[in-house]
Design a protein around this motif. Structure first.
Motif, PDB file in Angstrom:
ATOM      1  N   VAL A   7       0.852  -1.185   0.000  1.00  0.00           N
ATOM      2  CA  VAL A   7       0.000   0.000   0.000  1.00  0.00           C
ATOM      3  C   VAL A   7       0.889   1.237   0.000  1.00  0.00           C
ATOM      4  O   VAL A   7       1.858   1.303   0.752  1.00  0.00           O
ATOM      5  N   PRO A   8       0.587   2.251  -0.839  1.00  0.00           N
ATOM      6  CA  PRO A   8       1.432   3.448  -0.915  1.00  0.00           C
ATOM      7  C   PRO A   8       1.583   4.122   0.451  1.00  0.00           C
ATOM      8  O   PRO A   8       0.606   4.413   1.131  1.00  0.00           O
ATOM      9  N   GLY A   9       2.829   4.360   0.818  1.00  0.00           N
ATOM     10  CA  GLY A   9       3.095   5.090   2.040  1.00  0.00           C
ATOM     11  C   GLY A   9       2.911   4.301   3.317  1.00  0.00           C
ATOM     12  O   GLY A   9       3.009   4.862   4.405  1.00  0.00           O
ATOM     13  N   MET A  10       2.650   3.018   3.208  1.00  0.00           N
ATOM     14  CA  MET A  10       2.466   2.204   4.406  1.00  0.00           C
ATOM     15  C   MET A  10       3.795   2.143   5.143  1.00  0.00           C
ATOM     16  O   MET A  10       4.816   1.815   4.558  1.00  0.00           O
ATOM     17  N   ARG A  11       3.758   2.475   6.404  1.00  0.00           N
ATOM     18  CA  ARG A  11       4.964   2.434   7.214  1.00  0.00           C
ATOM     19  C   ARG A  11       5.390   0.971   7.390  1.00  0.00           C
ATOM     20  O   ARG A  11       4.546   0.091   7.492  1.00  0.00           O
ATOM     21  N   PRO A  12       6.695   0.696   7.418  1.00  0.00           N
ATOM     22  CA  PRO A  12       7.162  -0.697   7.513  1.00  0.00           C
ATOM     23  C   PRO A  12       6.578  -1.449   8.712  1.00  0.00           C
ATOM     24  O   PRO A  12       6.276  -2.629   8.606  1.00  0.00           O
ATOM     25  N   GLU A  13       6.395  -0.773   9.825  1.00  0.00           N
ATOM     26  CA  GLU A  13       5.850  -1.457  10.999  1.00  0.00           C
ATOM     27  C   GLU A  13       4.366  -1.788  10.849  1.00  0.00           C
ATOM     28  O   GLU A  13       3.807  -2.521  11.646  1.00  0.00           O
ATOM     29  N   HIS A  14       3.720  -1.232   9.828  1.00  0.00           N
ATOM     30  CA  HIS A  14       2.311  -1.513   9.569  1.00  0.00           C
ATOM     31  C   HIS A  14       2.139  -2.244   8.251  1.00  0.00           C
ATOM     32  O   HIS A  14       1.148  -2.054   7.556  1.00  0.00           O
ATOM     33  N   ASP A  15       3.104  -3.058   7.906  1.00  0.00           N
ATOM     34  CA  ASP A  15       3.065  -3.773   6.633  1.00  0.00           C
ATOM     35  C   ASP A  15       1.716  -4.473   6.475  1.00  0.00           C
ATOM     36  O   ASP A  15       1.192  -5.054   7.407  1.00  0.00           O
ATOM     37  N   HIS A  16       1.159  -4.374   5.283  1.00  0.00           N
ATOM     38  CA  HIS A  16      -0.186  -4.879   5.011  1.00  0.00           C
ATOM     39  C   HIS A  16      -0.187  -6.398   4.952  1.00  0.00           C
ATOM     40  O   HIS A  16       0.379  -7.005   4.054  1.00  0.00           O
ATOM     41  N   LYS A  17      -0.827  -6.987   5.928  1.00  0.00           N
ATOM     42  CA  LYS A  17      -1.013  -8.448   5.949  1.00  0.00           C
ATOM     43  C   LYS A  17      -2.428  -8.705   6.444  1.00  0.00           C
ATOM     44  O   LYS A  17      -2.694  -8.563   7.638  1.00  0.00           O
ATOM     45  N   PRO A  18      -3.357  -9.024   5.546  1.00  0.00           N
ATOM     46  CA  PRO A  18      -4.719  -9.312   6.003  1.00  0.00           C
ATOM     47  C   PRO A  18      -4.720 -10.444   7.024  1.00  0.00           C
ATOM     48  O   PRO A  18      -3.906 -11.364   6.926  1.00  0.00           O
ATOM     49  N   PRO A  19      -5.593 -10.367   8.022  1.00  0.00           N
ATOM     50  CA  PRO A  19      -5.634 -11.407   9.062  1.00  0.00           C
ATOM     51  C   PRO A  19      -5.947 -12.777   8.466  1.00  0.00           C
ATOM     52  O   PRO A  19      -6.546 -12.890   7.416  1.00  0.00           O
ATOM     53  N   GLU A  20      -5.501 -13.797   9.191  1.00  0.00           N
ATOM     54  CA  GLU A  20      -5.785 -15.173   8.782  1.00  0.00           C
ATOM     55  C   GLU A  20      -7.291 -15.345   8.622  1.00  0.00           C
ATOM     56  O   GLU A  20      -8.060 -14.775   9.386  1.00  0.00           O
ATOM     57  N   GLY A  21      -7.696 -16.126   7.649  1.00  0.00           N
ATOM     58  CA  GLY A  21      -9.124 -16.371   7.466  1.00  0.00           C
ATOM     59  C   GLY A  21      -9.775 -15.383   6.519  1.00  0.00           C
ATOM     60  O   GLY A  21     -10.865 -15.607   6.036  1.00  0.00           O
ATOM     61  N   LEU A  22      -9.113 -14.248   6.238  1.00  0.00           N
ATOM     62  CA  LEU A  22      -9.691 -13.293   5.315  1.00  0.00           C
ATOM     63  C   LEU A  22      -9.047 -13.404   3.933  1.00  0.00           C
ATOM     64  O   LEU A  22      -9.489 -12.784   2.996  1.00  0.00           O
TER      65      LEU A  22
END
Length: 184
Positions: free
Chosen positions: A162-177
């Motif tokens: 995701v544009p501008g996503m901070r490394p500590e908030h790396d986009h990983k949808p939760p399990e099951g989604l």
């Protein structure tokens, strides 16, 4: 040496101006309290300086938030989406923000034109209102620049995540989604 200096300015410009504005504001308010309660007198200029410094600090803080991606967003909901959908939502939100910022730059140019044509001075300091009010133009212009810088970095980085996503908030949808993951 010059390149390092320019990098330092580029990296800390908003922080320095925000901190300076907050320091000036706090000093003026503190000085005013000391003068009123300690000496039973009032400074004529300190309230005006504190107000101008506060507005500059707020706008520079807003620019800093664009650069660091700290603006209020519903990232919890966006992070539940698949990466492509999350990217689309963030890009759309940033496009709307860019449009609003461009609108505000245009309005501020018109406003500053009026202030330049029909000069007005501050009551105590006697300075032309054009100068303290120019922060609206400066602030929104810098927000646009920082938003463009963010997308250039995202593009050069291979448009991953995701544009501008901070490394500590790396986009990983939760399990099951995830499609085909547990729970589906």
């Amino acid at each position: 040496m010059i390149k390092r200096g320019l990098h330092l300015i580029e990296r800390h410009f908003e922080e320095a101006l925000s901190c300076l504005g907050l320091a000036v504001m706090a000093s003026c308010v503190f000085l005013q309290v000391i003068m009123r309660y300690g000496f039973n007198s009032a400074l004529q200029w300190s309230e005006e300086v504190a107000a101008i410094a506060m507005v500059w600090a707020v706008y520079m803080g807003a620019v800093l938030c664009v650069r660091e991606r700290f603006h209020i967003r519903i990232m919890a909901g966006v992070m539940l989406l698949p990466v492509k959908a999350a990217t689309a939502v963030v890009v759309l939100a940033d496009a709307i923000w860019l449009g609003f910022s461009l609108f505000m730059v245009n309005i501020s140019i018109e406003y500053l034109g009026v202030l330049w044509t029909y000069t007005s001075t501050t009551p105590r300091l006697g300075i032309n209102e054009f100068y303290p009010q120019s922060i609206v133009f400066i602030g929104y212009t810098l927000m646009i620049v920082r938003l463009i810088q963010l997308y250039i970095g995202w593009w050069r980085g291979g448009r991953r995540g995701v544009p501008g996503m901070r490394p500590e908030h790396d986009h990983k949808p939760p399990e099951g989604l995830n499609a085909g993951g547990p729970g589906r």
